[in-house]
Design a protein around this motif. Structure first.
Motif, short mmCIF file in Angstrom:
data_model
loop_
_atom_site.label_atom_id
_atom_site.label_comp_id
_atom_site.label_asym_id
_atom_site.label_seq_id
_atom_site.Cartn_x
_atom_site.Cartn_y
_atom_site.Cartn_z
N CYS A 132 0.85 -1.19 0.00
CA CYS A 132 0.00 0.00 0.00
C CYS A 132 0.88 1.24 0.00
O CYS A 132 1.44 1.61 1.03
N ASP A 133 1.05 1.83 -1.16
CA ASP A 133 1.81 3.06 -1.23
C ASP A 133 1.31 3.92 -2.39
O ASP A 133 0.39 3.56 -3.09
N THR A 134 1.95 5.04 -2.55
CA THR A 134 1.50 5.97 -3.59
C THR A 134 2.27 5.79 -4.89
O THR A 134 2.05 6.53 -5.83
N ASP A 135 3.16 4.80 -4.94
CA ASP A 135 3.95 4.58 -6.15
C ASP A 135 3.34 3.55 -7.09
O ASP A 135 3.88 3.28 -8.15
N ILE A 136 2.25 2.94 -6.70
CA ILE A 136 1.59 1.94 -7.53
C ILE A 136 0.18 2.42 -7.82
O ILE A 136 -0.56 2.80 -6.91
N PHE A 137 -0.19 2.39 -9.09
CA PHE A 137 -1.51 2.84 -9.51
C PHE A 137 -2.34 1.65 -9.96
O PHE A 137 -1.84 0.76 -10.64
N LEU A 138 -3.61 1.64 -9.57
CA LEU A 138 -4.57 0.62 -10.01
C LEU A 138 -5.48 1.24 -11.04
O LEU A 138 -5.99 2.34 -10.84
N MET A 139 -5.70 0.54 -12.14
CA MET A 139 -6.64 0.97 -13.14
C MET A 139 -7.77 -0.06 -13.19
O MET A 139 -7.55 -1.20 -13.61
N ILE A 140 -8.93 0.34 -12.69
CA ILE A 140 -10.09 -0.53 -12.65
C ILE A 140 -11.14 0.11 -13.52
O ILE A 140 -11.64 1.19 -13.21
N GLY A 141 -11.46 -0.56 -14.63
CA GLY A 141 -12.36 0.04 -15.61
C GLY A 141 -11.70 1.30 -16.15
O GLY A 141 -10.57 1.27 -16.62
N LYS A 142 -12.38 2.42 -16.05
CA LYS A 142 -11.83 3.69 -16.53
C LYS A 142 -11.25 4.53 -15.41
O LYS A 142 -10.78 5.63 -15.63
N ASP A 143 -11.29 4.02 -14.18
CA ASP A 143 -10.82 4.79 -13.03
C ASP A 143 -9.41 4.39 -12.64
O ASP A 143 -9.02 3.23 -12.75
N THR A 144 -8.65 5.37 -12.14
CA THR A 144 -7.28 5.14 -11.70
C THR A 144 -7.14 5.60 -10.26
O THR A 144 -7.61 6.67 -9.89
N PHE A 145 -6.49 4.77 -9.44
CA PHE A 145 -6.30 5.06 -8.02
C PHE A 145 -4.87 4.71 -7.63
O PHE A 145 -4.29 3.80 -8.19
N THR A 146 -4.34 5.40 -6.61
CA THR A 146 -3.15 4.86 -5.96
C THR A 146 -3.66 3.73 -5.07
O THR A 146 -4.84 3.71 -4.67
N VAL A 147 -2.80 2.79 -4.75
CA VAL A 147 -3.21 1.69 -3.88
C VAL A 147 -3.67 2.24 -2.53
O VAL A 147 -4.68 1.80 -1.98
N GLU A 148 -2.96 3.23 -2.03
CA GLU A 148 -3.30 3.83 -0.74
C GLU A 148 -4.70 4.45 -0.75
O GLU A 148 -5.50 4.25 0.15
N TRP A 149 -5.03 5.20 -1.81
CA TRP A 149 -6.34 5.84 -1.91
C TRP A 149 -7.45 4.80 -2.07
O TRP A 149 -8.51 4.91 -1.47
#
Length: 150
Positions: A10-27
């Motif tokens: 869980c950090d801010t250096d990895i981004f998740l793209m789920i469908g059309k949305d993008t999040f940092t793992v932390e968020w």
């Protein structure tokens, strides 16, 4: 797909793209914790009764009678894994050039109806190839010309 889920830090250096949305793992973790907490304490109305109850109170405050008045279980700690097969998403690590497709799933430990831990796991569709710091050099045009001249 490898079907091996690995912990996703869980950090801010990895981004998740789920469908059309993008999040940092932390968020994404903060959003998931808030939504799960709301759902656990949301009141649900029974279909054929004029009463309602929260999932958390039903799970943690009542005994599960396996044999009436003989054997009952009280839930103190519960581990949730959902969805078991994972949800399609892509991850992008800061500094990486490509998104890696795979599946994300969430593990939650509940203790007496409160969230103790929430962890993410990721299973790559294709096992990731280790990235070398030399990859940038190898892709440069002058390096390619040097290789072609040999």
């Amino acid at each position: 797909m490898t079907n091996t889920f690995e912990p996703l830090e869980c950090d801010t250096d990895i981004f998740l793209m789920i469908g059309k949305d993008t999040f940092t793992v932390e968020w994404f973790k903060e959003l998931a914790q808030t939504r799960l907490r709301d759902r656990l304490w949301q009141r649900y109305v029974y279909k054929d009764a004029n009463c309602s109850q929260q999932i958390a109170s039903w799970l943690f405050e009542q005994r599960l009678e396996i044999i009436e008045n003989e054997l009952g279980i009280t839930f103190g700690n519960v581990k949730l894994i959902f969805p078991i097969e994972g949800i399609n998403c892509k991850i992008l690590k800061l500094g990486s050039k490509t998104r890696k497709p795979g599946k994300l799933r969430i593990q939650v430990m509940l203790k007496n109806a409160s969230i103790q831990t929430m962890e993410f796991e990721f299973c790559y569709d294709e096992p990731p190839q280790p990235e070398s710091p030399l990859d940038d050099i190898r892709e440069r045009e002058d390096y390619q010309q040097l290789l072609n001249n040999q």
